[in-house]
Design a protein around this motif. Structure first.
Motif, mmCIF file in Angstrom:
data_model
loop_
_atom_site.group_PDB
_atom_site.id
_atom_site.type_symbol
_atom_site.label_atom_id
_atom_site.label_comp_id
_atom_site.label_asym_id
_atom_site.label_seq_id
_atom_site.Cartn_x
_atom_site.Cartn_y
_atom_site.Cartn_z
ATOM 1 N N GLN A 215 0.925 -1.009 0.097
ATOM 2 C CA GLN A 215 -0.176 -0.063 0.109
ATOM 3 C C GLN A 215 0.832 1.129 -0.115
ATOM 4 O OE1 GLN A 215 -3.146 0.204 -0.555
ATOM 5 N NE2 GLN A 215 -2.812 -1.995 -0.971
ATOM 6 N N GLN A 216 2.056 1.321 0.583
ATOM 7 C CA GLN A 216 2.937 2.737 0.293
ATOM 8 C C GLN A 216 3.222 2.644 -0.931
ATOM 9 O OE1 GLN A 216 6.180 1.646 2.892
ATOM 10 N NE2 GLN A 216 4.930 1.113 4.812
ATOM 11 N N LEU A 217 3.234 2.036 -1.862
ATOM 12 C CA LEU A 217 3.477 1.871 -3.331
ATOM 13 C C LEU A 217 2.244 2.263 -4.124
ATOM 14 C CD1 LEU A 217 6.432 -0.459 -3.800
ATOM 15 C CD2 LEU A 217 6.443 1.984 -4.221
ATOM 16 N N ALA A 218 1.282 1.586 -3.594
ATOM 17 C CA ALA A 218 -0.296 1.459 -4.372
ATOM 18 C C ALA A 218 -0.503 2.818 -4.830
ATOM 19 C CB ALA A 218 -1.057 0.486 -3.889
ATOM 20 N N SER A 219 -0.614 3.623 -3.817
ATOM 21 C CA SER A 219 -1.059 5.224 -4.468
ATOM 22 C C SER A 219 -0.503 5.877 -5.290
ATOM 23 C CB SER A 219 -1.157 5.807 -2.829
ATOM 24 O OG SER A 219 0.552 6.202 -2.456
ATOM 25 N N PHE A 220 0.790 5.403 -5.636
ATOM 26 C CA PHE A 220 1.409 5.900 -6.810
ATOM 27 C C PHE A 220 1.129 5.143 -8.077
ATOM 28 C CE2 PHE A 220 4.230 6.541 -3.188
ATOM 29 C CZ PHE A 220 4.507 7.863 -3.122
ATOM 30 N N TYR A 221 0.391 4.284 -8.025
ATOM 31 C CA TYR A 221 -0.035 3.489 -9.288
ATOM 32 C C TYR A 221 -1.434 3.055 -9.377
ATOM 33 C CZ TYR A 221 5.321 3.272 -9.480
ATOM 34 O OH TYR A 221 6.504 3.458 -9.813
ATOM 35 N N PRO A 222 -2.188 4.297 -9.399
ATOM 36 C CA PRO A 222 -3.753 3.717 -9.099
ATOM 37 C C PRO A 222 -4.259 3.044 -10.423
ATOM 38 C CG PRO A 222 -3.346 6.163 -9.890
ATOM 39 C CD PRO A 222 -1.881 5.591 -9.537
ATOM 40 N N GLU A 223 -3.443 2.982 -11.421
ATOM 41 C CA GLU A 223 -4.138 2.300 -12.643
ATOM 42 C C GLU A 223 -4.212 0.779 -12.238
ATOM 43 O OE1 GLU A 223 -1.351 4.255 -12.566
ATOM 44 O OE2 GLU A 223 -0.992 5.474 -14.065
ATOM 45 N N LEU A 224 -3.338 0.357 -11.246
ATOM 46 C CA LEU A 224 -3.222 -1.285 -10.987
ATOM 47 C C LEU A 224 -4.339 -1.554 -10.272
ATOM 48 C CD1 LEU A 224 0.508 -1.600 -10.450
ATOM 49 C CD2 LEU A 224 -0.790 -2.133 -12.615
ATOM 50 N N GLY A 225 -4.952 -0.383 -9.498
ATOM 51 C CA GLY A 225 -6.270 -0.747 -8.918
ATOM 52 C C GLY A 225 -6.038 -1.637 -7.440
ATOM 53 N N LEU A 226 -4.881 -1.357 -7.014
ATOM 54 C CA LEU A 226 -4.656 -2.273 -5.525
ATOM 55 C C LEU A 226 -5.215 -1.763 -4.490
ATOM 56 C CD1 LEU A 226 -0.921 -2.904 -6.383
ATOM 57 C CD2 LEU A 226 -2.803 -4.377 -6.625
ATOM 58 N N GLN A 227 -5.845 -0.458 -4.533
ATOM 59 C CA GLN A 227 -6.441 0.149 -3.285
ATOM 60 C C GLN A 227 -7.832 0.077 -3.568
ATOM 61 O OE1 GLN A 227 -4.541 4.233 -3.832
ATOM 62 N NE2 GLN A 227 -3.776 3.945 -1.814
ATOM 63 N N GLU A 228 -8.483 0.014 -4.443
ATOM 64 C CA GLU A 228 -9.884 -0.186 -4.663
ATOM 65 C C GLU A 228 -10.457 -1.550 -4.702
ATOM 66 O OE1 GLU A 228 -7.978 1.334 -7.003
ATOM 67 O OE2 GLU A 228 -8.330 3.426 -6.554
ATOM 68 N N ASP A 229 -9.598 -2.479 -5.438
ATOM 69 C CA ASP A 229 -10.286 -3.733 -5.563
ATOM 70 C C ASP A 229 -9.201 -4.641 -4.927
ATOM 71 O OD1 ASP A 229 -11.419 -6.315 -6.197
ATOM 72 O OD2 ASP A 229 -11.180 -6.071 -8.358
ATOM 73 N N ARG A 230 -9.228 -5.194 -3.844
ATOM 74 C CA ARG A 230 -8.199 -6.091 -3.209
ATOM 75 C C ARG A 230 -8.794 -7.551 -2.790
ATOM 76 N NH1 ARG A 230 -5.746 -3.115 2.084
ATOM 77 N NH2 ARG A 230 -5.071 -5.363 2.255
#
Length: 323
Positions: free
Chosen positions: A137-152
């Motif tokens: 999650q420390q990296l996910a915010s920089f890459y919203p295209e990957l959807g790692l924050q919204e769809d876990r």
């Protein structure tokens, strides 16, 4: 992680913790070695487990075709570097994946469930790296295209198809496996390197370097086939580009730019790197004399081998063994 043999039923492998250093390289300070061997196969695992990440080096050899299932209940990013041989496997809720040697796979999953098919008379070596959600999650915010924050909740194959290692990724992988520090400080070092590994892979996926050349599916297939032919005899002089191009029915220009595009290095550079990596592994994991390793690496004269080795790694074979 639980590992099961699937041929003739589902049998959980009862790994034994080794006391003697049966795997000299990579060192992975603070790791443990697990093994399971029969007449038909040998499984060796060297793993370092922390709360935020896991680094696992695997080396498997089989005397017959074998299906293996591995299950991890840990959510997060699961990544695999194929160090030796190609691997066909299926991932739960994702499907079938063909991962070639020297490529990297990466998935996000709440539960990593993998079934892999291993071929007889082959040796497989992988470096598996797991990163916990707190690290991701420390990296996910920089890459919203990957959807790692919204769809876990749903598994995602983040690199498709698994790309060949770039120079940057190979450098980080090598630095992880060549960690020079002891157990008291290596955890901090590995933590930094796992973060760097994730960053470089995600940056490469989200912001790839564009190539001005395009390749048909047939051309891509033949370029991969050319690499297999090129690396099939590391103890002999490399094939010329003309000979290699003829064997795979491509023109020389397309073959050369194809190597740069898919493998991020030229034809001879690809061959030389594979040759040196093989020599390094023989030096660190066997008791073979330098003269014998020189011959196995395609150098009839040890002095030429030592010069090439020093140029590639920055130290002589003997100095590497003493480290």
């Amino acid at each position: 992680m639980a590992v099961y043999l699937l041929n003739g039923g589902r049998f959980e492998i009862p790994f034994t913790k080794e006391v003697a250093p049966v795997i000299a390289y990579p060192a992975l300070a603070g790791s443990v070695v697990l093994s399971y061997s029969t007449k038909e196969f040998q499984l060796l695992v060297k793993e370092l487990i922390t709360d935020l990440f896991t680094i696992r080096y695997n080396t498997f050899r089989f005397q017959k075709n074998q299906a293996i299932e591995s299950v991890s209940q840990k959510p997060g990013i699961h990544s695999r570097v194929m160090l030796q041989s190609d691997l066909h496997f299926s991932l739960e809720s994702i499907g079938n994946v063909h991962q070639r040697e020297s490529t990297v796979s990466m998935i996000w999953s709440e539960r990593a469930h993998c079934k892999a098919l291993f071929e007889k008379d082959k040796e497989y070596k992988t470096l598996d790296i797991y990163a916990a959600p707190e690290m991701v999650q420390q990296l996910a915010s920089f890459y919203p295209e990957l959807g790692l924050q919204e769809d876990r909740e749903h598994a995602k194959l983040l690199l498709h198809p698994p790309p060949f290692m770039t120079h940057e990724i190979k450098k980080v992988v090598t630095e992880i496996m060549d960690c020079p520090y002891d157990e008291t400080t290596s955890r901090f070092y590995f933590d930094l390197k796992v973060r760097e590994y994730l960053y470089v892979l995600l940056e490469q996926e989200v912001h790839p370097k564009k190539s001005r050349y395009r390749f048909t599916p047939y051309e891509e297939q033949q370029i991969h086939h050319a690499r297999e032919i090129l690396l099939s005899n590391l103890n002999k002089p490399p094939l010329t580009i003309r000979t290699l191009a003829r064997q795979v029915a491509l023109n020389e220009f397309k073959l050369k730019v194809g190597f740069k595009h898919f493998y991020h290095k030229g034809v001879f550079e690809t061959f030389q790197e594979a040759r040196m990596d093989r020599a390094k592994e023989l030096l660190l994991n066997t008791n073979k004399a330098v003269k014998e390793i020189s011959s196995l690496s395609g150098y009839p004269r040890p002095t030429n081998f030592i010069t090439a080795f020093r140029k590639h790694f920055g130290l002589t074979p003997a100095a590497l063994r003493r480290r």
